[in-house]
Design a protein around this motif. Structure first.
Motif, PDB file in Angstrom:
ATOM      1  N   GLU A  10       0.844  -1.202   0.000  1.00  0.00           N
ATOM      2  CA  GLU A  10       0.000   0.000   0.000  1.00  0.00           C
ATOM      3  C   GLU A  10       0.876   1.247   0.000  1.00  0.00           C
ATOM      4  OE1 GLU A  10      -3.375   2.306   2.718  1.00  0.00           O
ATOM      5  OE2 GLU A  10      -2.143   0.713   3.577  1.00  0.00           O
ATOM      6  N   GLU A  11       1.910   1.256   0.838  1.00  0.00           N
ATOM      7  CA  GLU A  11       2.811   2.406   0.906  1.00  0.00           C
ATOM      8  C   GLU A  11       3.516   2.631  -0.436  1.00  0.00           C
ATOM      9  OE1 GLU A  11       5.398   1.369   4.087  1.00  0.00           O
ATOM     10  OE2 GLU A  11       3.899   1.709   5.665  1.00  0.00           O
ATOM     11  N   ALA A  12       3.929   1.516  -1.067  1.00  0.00           N
ATOM     12  CA  ALA A  12       4.620   1.632  -2.355  1.00  0.00           C
ATOM     13  C   ALA A  12       3.681   2.142  -3.443  1.00  0.00           C
ATOM     14  CB  ALA A  12       5.198   0.271  -2.754  1.00  0.00           C
ATOM     15  N   LEU A  13       2.468   1.612  -3.487  1.00  0.00           N
ATOM     16  CA  LEU A  13       1.517   2.018  -4.521  1.00  0.00           C
ATOM     17  C   LEU A  13       1.040   3.445  -4.330  1.00  0.00           C
ATOM     18  CD1 LEU A  13      -0.531  -1.299  -4.812  1.00  0.00           C
ATOM     19  CD2 LEU A  13       0.845  -0.261  -6.625  1.00  0.00           C
ATOM     20  N   ASN A  14       0.984   3.898  -3.070  1.00  0.00           N
ATOM     21  CA  ASN A  14       0.534   5.266  -2.788  1.00  0.00           C
ATOM     22  C   ASN A  14       1.480   6.318  -3.357  1.00  0.00           C
ATOM     23  OD1 ASN A  14      -1.903   4.702  -1.597  1.00  0.00           O
ATOM     24  ND2 ASN A  14      -1.121   4.744   0.495  1.00  0.00           N
ATOM     25  N   LYS A  15       2.708   5.898  -3.731  1.00  0.00           N
ATOM     26  CA  LYS A  15       3.636   6.830  -4.359  1.00  0.00           C
ATOM     27  C   LYS A  15       3.099   7.300  -5.718  1.00  0.00           C
ATOM     28  CE  LYS A  15       6.994   6.440  -1.248  1.00  0.00           C
ATOM     29  NZ  LYS A  15       7.972   5.399  -1.234  1.00  0.00           N
ATOM     30  N   PHE A  16       2.208   6.492  -6.307  1.00  0.00           N
ATOM     31  CA  PHE A  16       1.628   6.852  -7.606  1.00  0.00           C
ATOM     32  C   PHE A  16       0.329   7.651  -7.468  1.00  0.00           C
ATOM     33  CE2 PHE A  16       3.755   2.688  -8.415  1.00  0.00           C
ATOM     34  CZ  PHE A  16       4.739   3.140  -9.286  1.00  0.00           C
ATOM     35  N   LYS A  17      -0.152   7.771  -6.249  1.00  0.00           N
ATOM     36  CA  LYS A  17      -1.470   8.354  -6.024  1.00  0.00           C
ATOM     37  C   LYS A  17      -1.448   9.876  -6.227  1.00  0.00           C
ATOM     38  CE  LYS A  17      -5.335   7.133  -3.020  1.00  0.00           C
ATOM     39  NZ  LYS A  17      -5.726   6.507  -1.735  1.00  0.00           N
ATOM     40  N   ASP A  18      -2.595  10.404  -6.638  1.00  0.00           N
ATOM     41  CA  ASP A  18      -2.789  11.853  -6.799  1.00  0.00           C
ATOM     42  C   ASP A  18      -1.781  12.478  -7.760  1.00  0.00           C
ATOM     43  OD1 ASP A  18      -4.878  11.729  -4.916  1.00  0.00           O
ATOM     44  OD2 ASP A  18      -3.441  11.925  -3.264  1.00  0.00           O
ATOM     45  N   LYS A  19      -1.350  11.685  -8.728  1.00  0.00           N
ATOM     46  CA  LYS A  19      -0.433  12.221  -9.736  1.00  0.00           C
ATOM     47  C   LYS A  19      -1.101  12.159 -11.107  1.00  0.00           C
ATOM     48  CE  LYS A  19       3.996  11.287  -7.506  1.00  0.00           C
ATOM     49  NZ  LYS A  19       5.347  10.718  -7.675  1.00  0.00           N
ATOM     50  N   PRO A  70      -3.412   7.098 -13.789  1.00  0.00           N
ATOM     51  CA  PRO A  70      -2.331   6.102 -13.745  1.00  0.00           C
ATOM     52  C   PRO A  70      -2.335   5.251 -12.486  1.00  0.00           C
ATOM     53  CG  PRO A  70      -1.469   8.318 -13.407  1.00  0.00           C
ATOM     54  CD  PRO A  70      -2.885   8.472 -13.846  1.00  0.00           C
ATOM     55  N   PHE A  71      -2.726   5.839 -11.343  1.00  0.00           N
ATOM     56  CA  PHE A  71      -2.734   5.068 -10.086  1.00  0.00           C
ATOM     57  C   PHE A  71      -3.649   3.857 -10.201  1.00  0.00           C
ATOM     58  CE2 PHE A  71      -4.910   4.347  -5.956  1.00  0.00           C
ATOM     59  CZ  PHE A  71      -3.838   3.810  -5.258  1.00  0.00           C
ATOM     60  N   GLN A  72      -4.881   4.067 -10.671  1.00  0.00           N
ATOM     61  CA  GLN A  72      -5.831   2.960 -10.814  1.00  0.00           C
ATOM     62  C   GLN A  72      -5.314   1.911 -11.798  1.00  0.00           C
ATOM     63  OE1 GLN A  72      -6.626   6.132 -10.636  1.00  0.00           O
ATOM     64  NE2 GLN A  72      -8.653   6.487  -9.723  1.00  0.00           N
ATOM     65  N   GLN A  73      -4.681   2.370 -12.857  1.00  0.00           N
ATOM     66  CA  GLN A  73      -4.159   1.443 -13.854  1.00  0.00           C
ATOM     67  C   GLN A  73      -3.032   0.584 -13.286  1.00  0.00           C
ATOM     68  OE1 GLN A  73      -5.308   0.812 -16.972  1.00  0.00           O
ATOM     69  NE2 GLN A  73      -6.993   2.186 -16.465  1.00  0.00           N
ATOM     70  N   ILE A  74      -2.149   1.209 -12.489  1.00  0.00           N
ATOM     71  CA  ILE A  74      -1.033   0.463 -11.902  1.00  0.00           C
ATOM     72  C   ILE A  74      -1.539  -0.551 -10.882  1.00  0.00           C
ATOM     73  CG2 ILE A  74       1.004   0.666 -10.412  1.00  0.00           C
ATOM     74  CD1 ILE A  74       1.631   3.307 -11.878  1.00  0.00           C
ATOM     75  N   VAL A  75      -2.504  -0.150 -10.034  1.00  0.00           N
ATOM     76  CA  VAL A  75      -3.083  -1.082  -9.063  1.00  0.00           C
ATOM     77  C   VAL A  75      -3.720  -2.262  -9.799  1.00  0.00           C
ATOM     78  CG1 VAL A  75      -4.886  -1.399  -7.325  1.00  0.00           C
ATOM     79  CG2 VAL A  75      -3.453   0.639  -7.264  1.00  0.00           C
ATOM     80  N   LYS A  76      -4.415  -1.984 -10.884  1.00  0.00           N
ATOM     81  CA  LYS A  76      -5.049  -3.033 -11.682  1.00  0.00           C
ATOM     82  C   LYS A  76      -3.998  -3.998 -12.240  1.00  0.00           C
ATOM     83  CE  LYS A  76      -7.857  -3.583 -15.908  1.00  0.00           C
ATOM     84  NZ  LYS A  76      -6.832  -4.010 -16.881  1.00  0.00           N
ATOM     85  N   ILE A  77      -2.901  -3.452 -12.748  1.00  0.00           N
ATOM     86  CA  ILE A  77      -1.837  -4.291 -13.317  1.00  0.00           C
ATOM     87  C   ILE A  77      -1.188  -5.143 -12.228  1.00  0.00           C
ATOM     88  CG2 ILE A  77       0.487  -4.214 -14.331  1.00  0.00           C
ATOM     89  CD1 ILE A  77      -0.519  -1.709 -15.914  1.00  0.00           C
TER      90      ILE A  77
END
Length: 442
Positions: A10-19, A70-77
């Motif tokens: 979660e911490e790692a993926l949150n780096k992509f959030k709100d970008k 991009p955040f949603q797409q990365i989480v999906k991948i």
């Protein structure tokens, strides 16, 4: 289950959030964090390398770089590649002909093999099968006695070997008994060792060669991490496995075994052992575990557990009472008992989306549920039906009878009143979570 890994991802993926749109360098930097999270969870290095390679290739494509989300797409991948790493899809048991089907359980001592044999028998019984349990472990009388006791507990027949019988003879006689009694599955608990040795392997190879089991399942301890993966690889190479049952997943297993074992051995995980009780066995669904790891929850498994545990008639009666706001303390006591069967509050909340990854931040005291039930048990039926009549003297009597304090009784009554108020507003989003928090201090 896998709380540490879930939190780190979660911490790692949150780096992509709100970008907005992400550059290749930003994507690679974020993926390095995911890579570290997996390595810290004791996932096999090659598995991590292949996983990150697949994720990076997809993330650097237009699928992400040109996306407005991009955040949603990365989480999906990441989710889709986790599912692939875990095996792709659930693999059921093969119980084909001839009957009875034979399931051979193998594993080292301490992996939970004997308990798993009983769990598997209970699972098959609930699915409409008629299993027979047999222990071929002639080296540990305690293991034979343990399986016999468990068989009695789940009301499944157990073949008891005669003195001096060898493993091959024991299994042969058990199969003959199963045929006579119309049993369609024989579950064979084999001998374990503290470590892999030639004698253990030879015995398993001989059993497999003689009886051609439809399933050869390795019971592996998830707490062992990469050691469990190495054990599985050796058993697969020397004996040949059809599936794996990972036990002790309810503990602080870091996730390395679950995420590595399929890719390293080529052998699917078929079940997860999630506790010591005989009902603590879950069919393994890669997509569900991936969802839990990423904090998406696992509502389907929770529903299945609830359907198996809850009394449908009582549930419908409760639904009617809730609609009319006639929920009294007897109903609360019944729900506490049902929830205890379902698992701990931590287990239940771990299935809910968005909550599982926050479990490490929440303090639970499971003893509070026992205390609440004790307090309600100390009340008269009239008091349970109409808590408003509970005055100071009644509170002192209830506290004394339940081994608690008047303050504890007051706390329960306040929680009950607050819950009734919240139930009136249940259509408001988020209120169910508030009920949990008010009732159990979550």
């Amino acid at each position: 289950m896998l709380e540490g890994l879930s939190q780190r991802l979660e911490e790692a993926l949150n780096k992509f959030k709100d970008k907005g749109k992400l550059s290749p360098d930003e994507i690679k930097k974020g993926l390095r964090e995911i890579r570290l999270a997996l390595l810290e969870a004791d996932v096999n290095y090659k598995v991590v390398k292949d996983f990150i390679g697949r994720v990076e290739e997809r993330c650097l494509s237009s699928e992400v770089t040109e996306s407005l989300t991009p955040f949603q797409q990365i989480v999906k991948i990441v989710y889709e590649e986790l599912v692939k790493t875990l095996g792709g899809e659930a693999k059921g048991l093969d119980l084909g002909s001839p009957k009875p089907a034979k399931i051979l359980l193998a594993g080292l001592q301490g992996s939970g093999k004997t308990t798993t044999a009983a769990k598997l028998a209970r699972y098959l019984k609930k699915k409409g099968h008629h299993p027979l349990l047999v222990s071929a472990d002639i080296y540990r009388p305690a293991a034979i006695e343990q399986l016999k006791v468990l068989a009695q507990k789940i009301e499944v027949p157990f073949y008891e070997a005669q003195p001096g019988e060898k493993p091959l003879e024991i299994v042969q006689h058990a199969i003959e008994v199963a045929k006579k009694e119309g049993r369609d599955v024989v579950i064979i608990d084999t001998a374990g060792r503290l470590h892999i040795d030639e004698a253990l392997m030879e015995e398993l190879i001989e059993l497999k060669k003689t009886f051609s089991p439809s399933e050869v399942l390795l019971v592996a301890d998830a707490m062992m991490g990469q050691d469990a993966v190495n054990v599985a690889k050796t058993f697969q190479e020397k004996v040949g496995l059809t599936g794996i049952i990972l036990t002790k997943m309810e503990g602080d297993a870091r996730g390395g075994a679950a995420l590595s074992i399929k890719e390293v051995t080529g052998c699917p995980i078929k079940f997860l052992g999630v506790g010591e009780k005989v009902d603590a066995l879950e069919v393994f669904y890669p997509e569900r575990l991936a969802g839990r790891i990423l904090g998406m929850g696992d509502i389907l498994t929770l529903i299945e557990k609830a359907q198996e545990t809850f009394d449908l008639k009582k549930a419908k009666e409760l639904e009617k009472k809730l609609k009319k706001l006639e929920f009294d303390l007897e109903d609360l006591r019944e729900q506490l008992r049902q929830m205890k069967k379902l698992g701990s509050i931590r287990d239940i909340l771990g299935f809910l989306p968005g909550i599982g990854k926050k479990l490490s931040q929440i303090e639970f005291d499971e003893k509070e549920i026992l205390k609440m039930e004790a307090i309600i048990n100390s009340m008269t039926k009239q008091e349970r039906k109409n808590p408003k009549i509970i005055n100071a003297s009644r509170k002192r009597r209830i506290a004394k009878g339940s081994g608690t304090t008047v303050q504890d009784v007051n706390k329960l009554l306040r929680s009950y009143e607050e819950m009734l108020k919240l139930l009136k507003q249940m259509k408001t989003p988020g209120r169910l979570q508030q009920v949990f928090r008010r009732m159990f201090g979550a």
